[in-house]
Design a protein around this motif. Structure first.
Motif, PDB file in Angstrom:
ATOM      1  N   ILE A 118       0.829  -1.214   0.000  1.00 16.73           N
ATOM      2  CA  ILE A 118       0.000   0.000   0.000  1.00 16.73           C
ATOM      3  C   ILE A 118       0.861   1.261   0.000  1.00 16.73           C
ATOM      4  O   ILE A 118       0.634   2.184  -0.799  1.00 16.73           O
ATOM      5  N   VAL A 119       1.854   1.303   0.893  1.00 16.55           N
ATOM      6  CA  VAL A 119       2.637   2.525   1.073  1.00 16.55           C
ATOM      7  C   VAL A 119       3.657   2.719  -0.045  1.00 16.55           C
ATOM      8  O   VAL A 119       3.795   3.825  -0.593  1.00 16.55           O
ATOM      9  N   VAL A 120       4.363   1.655  -0.385  1.00 17.06           N
ATOM     10  CA  VAL A 120       5.452   1.775  -1.357  1.00 17.06           C
ATOM     11  C   VAL A 120       4.942   1.700  -2.791  1.00 17.06           C
ATOM     12  O   VAL A 120       5.364   2.474  -3.658  1.00 17.06           O
ATOM     13  N   PHE A 121       4.013   0.773  -3.042  1.00 17.39           N
ATOM     14  CA  PHE A 121       3.581   0.533  -4.419  1.00 17.39           C
ATOM     15  C   PHE A 121       2.201   1.111  -4.741  1.00 17.39           C
ATOM     16  O   PHE A 121       1.722   0.970  -5.859  1.00 17.39           O
ATOM     17  N   GLY A 122       1.565   1.731  -3.760  1.00 20.71           N
ATOM     18  CA  GLY A 122       0.286   2.381  -4.012  1.00 20.71           C
ATOM     19  C   GLY A 122      -0.875   1.445  -4.258  1.00 20.71           C
ATOM     20  O   GLY A 122      -1.860   1.813  -4.915  1.00 20.71           O
ATOM     21  N   ALA A 123      -0.795   0.218  -3.729  1.00 22.40           N
ATOM     22  CA  ALA A 123      -1.902  -0.731  -3.889  1.00 22.40           C
ATOM     23  C   ALA A 123      -3.121  -0.255  -3.102  1.00 22.40           C
ATOM     24  O   ALA A 123      -2.999   0.453  -2.098  1.00 22.40           O
ATOM     25  N   LYS A 124      -4.282  -0.637  -3.571  1.00 16.80           N
ATOM     26  CA  LYS A 124      -5.510  -0.310  -2.853  1.00 16.80           C
ATOM     27  C   LYS A 124      -5.591  -1.122  -1.569  1.00 16.80           C
ATOM     28  O   LYS A 124      -5.121  -2.262  -1.506  1.00 16.80           O
ATOM     29  N   ALA A 125      -6.203  -0.538  -0.559  1.00 16.08           N
ATOM     30  CA  ALA A 125      -6.392  -1.245   0.711  1.00 16.08           C
ATOM     31  C   ALA A 125      -7.347  -2.416   0.512  1.00 16.08           C
ATOM     32  O   ALA A 125      -8.139  -2.429  -0.436  1.00 16.08           O
ATOM     33  N   PRO A 126      -7.288  -3.425   1.371  1.00 14.41           N
ATOM     34  CA  PRO A 126      -8.207  -4.567   1.253  1.00 14.41           C
ATOM     35  C   PRO A 126      -9.659  -4.117   1.228  1.00 14.41           C
ATOM     36  O   PRO A 126     -10.065  -3.214   1.966  1.00 14.41           O
ATOM     37  N   GLY A 127     -10.440  -4.782   0.385  1.00  9.52           N
ATOM     38  CA  GLY A 127     -11.841  -4.388   0.227  1.00  9.52           C
ATOM     39  C   GLY A 127     -12.701  -4.743   1.417  1.00  9.52           C
ATOM     40  O   GLY A 127     -13.691  -4.062   1.701  1.00  9.52           O
ATOM     41  N   ASN A 128     -12.375  -5.829   2.118  1.00  9.24           N
ATOM     42  CA  ASN A 128     -13.164  -6.258   3.272  1.00  9.24           C
ATOM     43  C   ASN A 128     -12.195  -6.726   4.353  1.00  9.24           C
ATOM     44  O   ASN A 128     -11.739  -7.868   4.339  1.00  9.24           O
ATOM     45  N   VAL A 129     -11.879  -5.827   5.276  1.00  9.58           N
ATOM     46  CA  VAL A 129     -10.860  -6.114   6.290  1.00  9.58           C
ATOM     47  C   VAL A 129     -11.303  -7.241   7.224  1.00  9.58           C
ATOM     48  O   VAL A 129     -10.501  -8.112   7.585  1.00  9.58           O
ATOM     49  N   LEU A 130     -12.563  -7.270   7.612  1.00  4.44           N
ATOM     50  CA  LEU A 130     -13.041  -8.312   8.518  1.00  4.44           C
ATOM     51  C   LEU A 130     -12.968  -9.687   7.873  1.00  4.44           C
ATOM     52  O   LEU A 130     -12.543 -10.673   8.503  1.00  4.44           O
ATOM     53  N   MET A 131     -13.376  -9.771   6.612  1.00  4.66           N
ATOM     54  CA  MET A 131     -13.287 -11.045   5.902  1.00  4.66           C
ATOM     55  C   MET A 131     -11.836 -11.451   5.702  1.00  4.66           C
ATOM     56  O   MET A 131     -11.483 -12.642   5.768  1.00  4.66           O
ATOM     57  N   LEU A 132     -10.964 -10.474   5.474  1.00  5.38           N
ATOM     58  CA  LEU A 132      -9.546 -10.772   5.315  1.00  5.38           C
ATOM     59  C   LEU A 132      -8.974 -11.327   6.615  1.00  5.38           C
ATOM     60  O   LEU A 132      -8.182 -12.280   6.595  1.00  5.38           O
ATOM     61  N   ALA A 133      -9.378 -10.745   7.733  1.00  4.92           N
ATOM     62  CA  ALA A 133      -8.903 -11.230   9.030  1.00  4.92           C
ATOM     63  C   ALA A 133      -9.386 -12.658   9.278  1.00  4.92           C
ATOM     64  O   ALA A 133      -8.620 -13.512   9.757  1.00  4.92           O
TER      65      ALA A 133
END
Length: 229
Positions: free
Chosen positions: A109-124
């Motif tokens: 996210i920080v270095v390559f500018g990727a989008k943040a995860p779409g669903n953080v709870l599901m990712l967890a």
């Protein structure tokens, strides 16, 4: 609970002091991300790879070494059950996988500018289930192969083909059809799918259920085969 927390913290420190584990769970995924030029689509697969390296690549040898050195046998006659040590090792592996995954996601996210995860709870949820699933497979390997060197070797021999065929290291659509068909039946495949779905924001419960079912089956098998000495 205090003994368990202390054991888990100790196991985590020992794991993070191991150069091989530190490299493959922290540095290697970042190297792959750089080679992929920050492709955010690769991040979920690399997360699955991180936890597989810990759960199947490292854990079997660690548990087998405890049995080989009679650590588990000695604990059986103390107030600290051997199960507490095995549980602490599970927590340490999940925590190490989480640390490597946070570093990877942060870099994407920080270095390559990727989008943040779409669903953080599901990712967890996907991360937790995938992490525990590969660890239960690691316990099965440690239950079947009872010496340290053999357990480590078999763990690696199982882990490396799986991360490639399940789509963790390379996208499955880049594989020949026969290899994709093999990947359909590997337990890490639904882990990659669950992480990818959560990263894109898609809600899909079936891969999570497969992971949960695998955890139950592997736990039963490991429990039936495991011996303290």
């Amino acid at each position: 609970m205090k003994a368990f927390t202390a054991l888990a913290a100790t196991e985590l420190r020992l794991l993070l002091r191991d150069p091989a584990s530190l490299f493959f769970m922290m540095v290697f995924p970042l190297m792959l991300l750089v080679l992929k030029r920050g492709d955010s689509g690769a991040v979920p697969g690399y997360i699955a790879m991180i936890v597989a390296i810990g759960g199947m690549g490292a854990l079997p040898g660690i548990v087998a070494s405890y049995r080989e050195r009679k650590v588990l046998k000695r604990l059986a006659i103390t107030p600290v059950s051997p199960l507490v040590l095995l549980g602490a090792q599970l927590v340490a592996q999940v925590a190490a996988g989480l640390a490597g995954s946070v570093v990877l996601v942060g870099a994407a996210i920080v270095v390559f500018g990727a989008k943040a995860p779409g669903n953080v709870l599901m990712l967890a949820a996907a991360f937790l289930l995938c992490s525990v699933m590969v660890c239960t497979l690691g316990f099965v390997i440690a239950a079947v192969v009872r010496n340290t060197r053999g357990a480590s070797l078999i763990g690696m021999l199982v882990m490396f083909p799986m991360i490639f065929l399940a789509g963790a290291a390379v996208p499955r659509n880049a594989l020949p059809a026969p290899l994709r068909q093999i990947g359909d039946f590997l337990p890490l495949t639904p882990g990659v799918e669950a992480l990818s779905n959560a990263w894109s924001g898609t809600v899909a419960l079936f891969p999570l259920l497969i992971l949960a079912g695998t955890i139950v089956v592997a736990t039963v098998v490991a429990g039936a085969l495991f011996r303290w000495e």
